[in-house]
Scaffold this motif. Structure first.
Motif, short mmCIF file in Angstrom:
data_model
loop_
_atom_site.label_atom_id
_atom_site.label_comp_id
_atom_site.label_asym_id
_atom_site.label_seq_id
_atom_site.Cartn_x
_atom_site.Cartn_y
_atom_site.Cartn_z
N THR A 3 11.28 -29.63 18.68
CA THR A 3 11.79 -31.07 18.82
C THR A 3 13.18 -30.65 18.72
OG1 THR A 3 10.21 -32.37 17.52
CG2 THR A 3 12.34 -33.39 17.53
N LEU A 4 13.96 -31.36 19.68
CA LEU A 4 15.46 -30.77 19.90
C LEU A 4 16.55 -32.21 19.30
CD1 LEU A 4 15.09 -29.08 23.34
CD2 LEU A 4 15.01 -27.92 20.95
N PHE A 5 17.44 -31.72 18.56
CA PHE A 5 18.48 -32.62 18.41
C PHE A 5 19.89 -32.19 18.99
CE2 PHE A 5 15.06 -32.76 15.32
CZ PHE A 5 14.98 -34.20 14.95
N ILE A 6 20.55 -33.08 19.53
CA ILE A 6 22.01 -32.86 20.04
C ILE A 6 22.94 -34.18 19.54
CG2 ILE A 6 21.24 -31.42 21.68
CD1 ILE A 6 21.53 -33.70 23.79
N SER A 7 24.11 -33.78 19.33
CA SER A 7 25.11 -35.04 19.28
C SER A 7 26.41 -34.63 19.60
CB SER A 7 25.13 -35.40 17.56
OG SER A 7 25.63 -34.56 16.93
N ASP A 8 27.37 -35.60 19.59
CA ASP A 8 28.84 -35.38 19.68
C ASP A 8 28.94 -34.39 20.88
OD1 ASP A 8 29.82 -36.72 17.25
OD2 ASP A 8 28.19 -35.22 16.60
N LEU A 9 28.50 -34.71 22.19
CA LEU A 9 28.74 -34.15 23.22
C LEU A 9 30.06 -34.67 23.91
CD1 LEU A 9 25.40 -33.94 22.97
CD2 LEU A 9 25.61 -33.37 25.40
N SER A 224 25.58 -27.18 21.10
CA SER A 224 25.12 -27.20 19.68
C SER A 224 23.78 -27.92 19.75
CB SER A 224 25.97 -27.75 18.84
OG SER A 224 25.48 -27.78 17.23
N VAL A 225 22.76 -27.21 19.13
CA VAL A 225 21.39 -27.64 19.21
C VAL A 225 20.59 -27.29 17.97
CG1 VAL A 225 19.29 -27.86 20.59
CG2 VAL A 225 21.36 -27.30 21.85
N LEU A 226 20.05 -28.27 17.46
CA LEU A 226 19.03 -27.97 16.54
C LEU A 226 17.75 -27.90 17.05
CD1 LEU A 226 18.39 -27.77 13.36
CD2 LEU A 226 18.16 -30.35 13.10
N VAL A 227 17.07 -26.77 16.91
CA VAL A 227 15.76 -26.67 17.24
C VAL A 227 14.71 -26.66 16.06
CG1 VAL A 227 14.32 -24.93 18.51
CG2 VAL A 227 16.62 -25.06 19.10
N TYR A 228 13.77 -27.40 16.20
CA TYR A 228 12.91 -27.96 14.89
C TYR A 228 11.45 -27.64 15.53
CZ TYR A 228 11.91 -29.64 10.29
OH TYR A 228 11.87 -29.75 8.84
N ASP A 229 10.81 -26.81 14.91
CA ASP A 229 9.21 -26.71 15.09
C ASP A 229 8.64 -26.60 13.98
OD1 ASP A 229 9.38 -24.14 14.18
OD2 ASP A 229 9.48 -23.05 15.97
N LYS A 230 7.15 -26.32 13.91
CA LYS A 230 6.35 -26.30 12.56
C LYS A 230 6.66 -25.36 11.80
CE LYS A 230 2.76 -23.78 14.84
NZ LYS A 230 1.13 -23.72 15.45
N ASN A 231 7.39 -24.23 12.12
CA ASN A 231 7.59 -23.10 11.37
C ASN A 231 9.11 -23.23 10.76
OD1 ASN A 231 5.30 -21.65 12.14
ND2 ASN A 231 6.14 -21.15 14.01
N THR A 237 23.78 -22.45 19.06
CA THR A 237 24.84 -22.65 20.04
C THR A 237 24.25 -22.33 21.32
OG1 THR A 237 25.84 -20.74 19.68
CG2 THR A 237 26.50 -22.42 18.26
N ARG A 238 25.05 -22.98 22.41
CA ARG A 238 24.77 -22.59 23.75
C ARG A 238 26.19 -22.46 24.45
NH1 ARG A 238 20.83 -22.43 21.38
NH2 ARG A 238 18.72 -23.20 21.85
N PRO A 239 26.35 -21.13 25.14
CA PRO A 239 27.82 -20.95 25.68
C PRO A 239 27.78 -21.84 27.09
CG PRO A 239 26.10 -19.32 26.37
CD PRO A 239 25.31 -20.40 25.38
N PHE A 240 29.14 -22.10 27.12
CA PHE A 240 29.70 -22.76 28.61
C PHE A 240 29.58 -21.76 29.68
CE2 PHE A 240 32.14 -26.40 26.84
CZ PHE A 240 30.93 -27.11 26.07
N ILE A 241 29.13 -21.88 30.65
CA ILE A 241 28.96 -20.78 31.68
C ILE A 241 29.60 -21.49 32.97
CG2 ILE A 241 27.49 -19.23 32.98
CD1 ILE A 241 25.71 -19.32 30.83
#
Length: 241
Positions: A3-9, A224-231, A237-241
């Motif tokens: 499950t992915l979470f993002i904000s403030d783009l 900026s991404v919050l990656v959430y899984d069962k573990n 972070t994700r770079p600008f390319i």
């Protein structure tokens, strides 16, 4: 699955690097997720659901295609896009959520929100927020011609920029007692929000048990991404390319 979470783009035609990073994220990561949550301020400022500009259409199509592929998308409105409404939801398939929403993350109960309401020391902003959320004022604004809306928004953006320049960083951050109050109200020990642009994972020691507050980052210089899984979870972070 994640499950992915993002904000403030703060997406805008004036920030193509951010838009490119967002589109890459939507194509490469979001399509593989179980769900996507956008916790506000997707746009630099959303003028209204009647925005049919090329840029607005491009962003809406990204969500429409993602939802059509079977990935549910959820949206909590922020202080920059509080005018996102039912038409946007219908056009994109994105589900609009309440200001404070409780979700289940693989057996973990969490409260998600944009985060602006946690900044109770920013009195002038909260007064502004209360005013612009008045139903009658939004009703009137939504029936205003689009070209006039653009002028109104331009003035608001100028006022916001000037106001931020006069405030301390402490005032614009969350109030710890309000964080605890919201978590206690919903009986959760996990909170996820954005707004402050201060990505971090905070441990809160309460009288009962340790609580966690995850703050998402902005997309000014990187994604900026919050990656959430069962573990568990990882704030990445994700770079600008």
């Amino acid at each position: 699955m994640t499950t992915l979470f993002i904000s403030d783009l703060h997406l805008s035609p004036n920030t193509p690097e951010t838009t490119d990073c967002f589109i890459k994220f939507m194509h490469n990561e979001a399509t593989q997720a179980e769900a996507l949550y956008v916790l506000g301020d997707l746009f630099e400022f959303w003028i209204g659901d009647d925005d049919n500009s090329e840029f607005a259409t491009k962003i809406k199509l990204e969500f429409k295609h993602l939802v059509a592929s079977g990935i549910p998308c959820f949206f909590i409105r922020g202080n920059r896009d509080f005018l996102v409404g039912k038409r946007f939801s219908k056009q994109t398939g994105v589900q609009l959520l309440e200001q404070e929403t409780i979700i289940d993350l693989y057996g973990k109960k969490a409260v998600i929100l944009h985060g602006d309401t946690l900044c109770t020391r920013d009195v002038s902003y909260l007064e502004y927020r209360k005013k612009v959320h008045l139903p009658w004022l939004q009703w009137l604004y939504n029936r205003t011609p689009f070209f006039i809306k653009k002028k109104i928004v331009s003035k608001i953006q100028s006022d916001i920029k000037q106001d931020k320049n006069t405030k301390s960083l402490e005032i614009m951050d969350v109030t710890p007692s309000e964080v605890e109050s919201v978590m206690e109200k919903h009986n959760v020990d996990l909170m996820i929000h954005g707004h402050t642009h201060r990505p971090n994972i905070h441990r809160i020691n309460s009288t009962k048990e340790e609580k966690t507050r995850i703050v998402l980052g902005d997309w000014y210089t990187q994604g900026s991404v919050l990656v959430y899984d069962k573990n568990g979870y990882d704030l990445q972070t994700r770079p600008f390319i």
